[in-house]
Design a protein around this motif. Sequence first.
Motif, PDB file in Angstrom:
ATOM      1  N   ASP A   4       0.839  -1.195   0.000  1.00  0.00           N
ATOM      2  CA  ASP A   4       0.000   0.000   0.000  1.00  0.00           C
ATOM      3  C   ASP A   4       0.874   1.245   0.000  1.00  0.00           C
ATOM      4  O   ASP A   4       1.996   1.222   0.483  1.00  0.00           O
ATOM      5  CB  ASP A   4      -0.903   0.021   1.247  1.00  0.00           C
ATOM      6  CG  ASP A   4      -2.022  -0.998   1.161  1.00  0.00           C
ATOM      7  OD1 ASP A   4      -2.097  -1.696   0.136  1.00  0.00           O
ATOM      8  OD2 ASP A   4      -2.807  -1.081   2.125  1.00  0.00           O
TER       9      ASP A   4
ATOM     10  N   ASP B 221       0.234   3.982   1.679  1.00  0.00           N
ATOM     11  CA  ASP B 221      -0.142   4.878   2.787  1.00  0.00           C
ATOM     12  C   ASP B 221       0.651   4.652   4.076  1.00  0.00           C
ATOM     13  O   ASP B 221       0.259   5.136   5.138  1.00  0.00           O
ATOM     14  CB  ASP B 221      -1.636   4.745   3.071  1.00  0.00           C
ATOM     15  CG  ASP B 221      -2.032   3.329   3.450  1.00  0.00           C
ATOM     16  OD1 ASP B 221      -1.146   2.456   3.573  1.00  0.00           O
ATOM     17  OD2 ASP B 221      -3.241   3.081   3.613  1.00  0.00           O
TER      18      ASP B 221
ATOM     19  N   GLU C 265       0.869   2.024   5.818  1.00  0.00           N
ATOM     20  CA  GLU C 265       0.368   0.970   6.700  1.00  0.00           C
ATOM     21  C   GLU C 265       1.174  -0.308   6.495  1.00  0.00           C
ATOM     22  O   GLU C 265       1.225  -1.174   7.367  1.00  0.00           O
ATOM     23  CB  GLU C 265      -1.127   0.734   6.449  1.00  0.00           C
ATOM     24  CG  GLU C 265      -1.952   1.852   7.063  1.00  0.00           C
ATOM     25  CD  GLU C 265      -3.438   1.731   6.834  1.00  0.00           C
ATOM     26  OE1 GLU C 265      -3.887   0.795   6.174  1.00  0.00           O
ATOM     27  OE2 GLU C 265      -4.151   2.628   7.340  1.00  0.00           O
TER      28      GLU C 265
ATOM     29  N   ARG D 140      -1.277   5.237   8.739  1.00  0.00           N
ATOM     30  CA  ARG D 140      -1.498   6.001   7.503  1.00  0.00           C
ATOM     31  C   ARG D 140      -1.002   7.420   7.736  1.00  0.00           C
ATOM     32  O   ARG D 140      -1.378   8.051   8.707  1.00  0.00           O
ATOM     33  CB  ARG D 140      -2.991   5.968   7.183  1.00  0.00           C
ATOM     34  CG  ARG D 140      -3.390   6.860   6.031  1.00  0.00           C
ATOM     35  CD  ARG D 140      -4.881   6.701   5.735  1.00  0.00           C
ATOM     36  NE  ARG D 140      -5.103   5.713   4.682  1.00  0.00           N
ATOM     37  CZ  ARG D 140      -4.905   5.949   3.387  1.00  0.00           C
ATOM     38  NH1 ARG D 140      -4.453   7.118   3.004  1.00  0.00           N
ATOM     39  NH2 ARG D 140      -5.132   5.024   2.496  1.00  0.00           N
TER      40      ARG D 140
HETATM   41 MG    MG Z   1      -4.602   1.740   4.113  1.00  0.00          MG
END
Ligand code: MG
Length: 313
Positions: free
Chosen positions: A95, A97, A99, A200
């Motif tokens: 991802d 972001d 995470e 995030r």
């Molecule tokens: Mg996420």
Amino acid sequence: MGAAGPDISIVLPAHNEAGNIAPIAAAIAQAMALAGSYEIIFVDDGSSDGTLAAIRGAARDPAIRYLSFTRNFGHQAALRAGLRHAKGRAVIVMDADFEHPPELIPKLIAGWKEGAKIVATRRDDDGVAAAKRVSSQLYYRVLDAIGDVRIEPGSADYMLLDRAVVDVVNGIEDQDIFLRGLVRWLGFPLVTIPYTRGQRQSGESSFSAARMVELALTGIAAHSVRPLRFAIWLALGFALLSLLFIVYAIVSFLFVQHTVAGWSSLVAVIAILGAAQLLVLGIIGEYVGRILRETRRRPSYIVQETEAERRTP
Ligand code: MG
Ligand code: UDP
């Protein structure tokens, strides 16, 4: 492709991640400093904020390539496009972001160098909201029981795939894929590395509850036909019940006076059967809809722009 490519491709789907693009690229560059040659591939999945502009800016670095979709086609489609665009001898999907912590990347690569064709990850769920933790555990247990793959609870689409695996995945023509299930179904040797989910850094999650349910259904439909068989069990169950009901009706007709009291039980039977039929129709509809999608053979995504067009003036 292949021989000329870098060691590692890192594929990041991005939907409205404008504020994360530059920081995640920097964090990946840092994580890769000692880990070999690499390319970063951003897949802009129809973002409506400044994500594409941020990606174009980042792509002035020749190590950064990208794809941009005409509209939002979803996370799984973006993963698939990124896998097809990647040239590395191994591909990491993660991802955009934070995470999926970039610090884990060297460990993924180490697992690959030790011989695993797939290096999966498992989120240790301490920091995760109870509702998400419980529903995800329950879901993977159900999928394990009725499906053709075993996915460990806490698995997400953060993993490394060897080129051999990527080539097989790229050759699979299913429209609807559930990548974390599909790669396990292939059967290549797999190791799993635990990690703690990061925070995030910017923006917000694109996954509403409805989209989570949709992904969950895709996972089940892609890996099990057992829900269809459920109709047969339901029919058998009701056949048995109605047999008992007939016995009861005969007995009461023979031995009880004034037996006009059939109304409520009739209504109950009709209601239960009606609900059961609707349920089974819904299950069948879910699969028929997917068959229709598969037979249409539409592309799962449409690319509007890549780094290649930007670099040739
Ligand atoms: Mg996420
Ligand atoms: N994402 C995407 N297309 C979408 C939704 C999400 O490419 O339609 C990307 C998103 O930018 C992120 C990853 O997929 O990199 C995971 O999405 P998100 O963080 O929104 O989901 P969550 O982590 O809350 O499950």
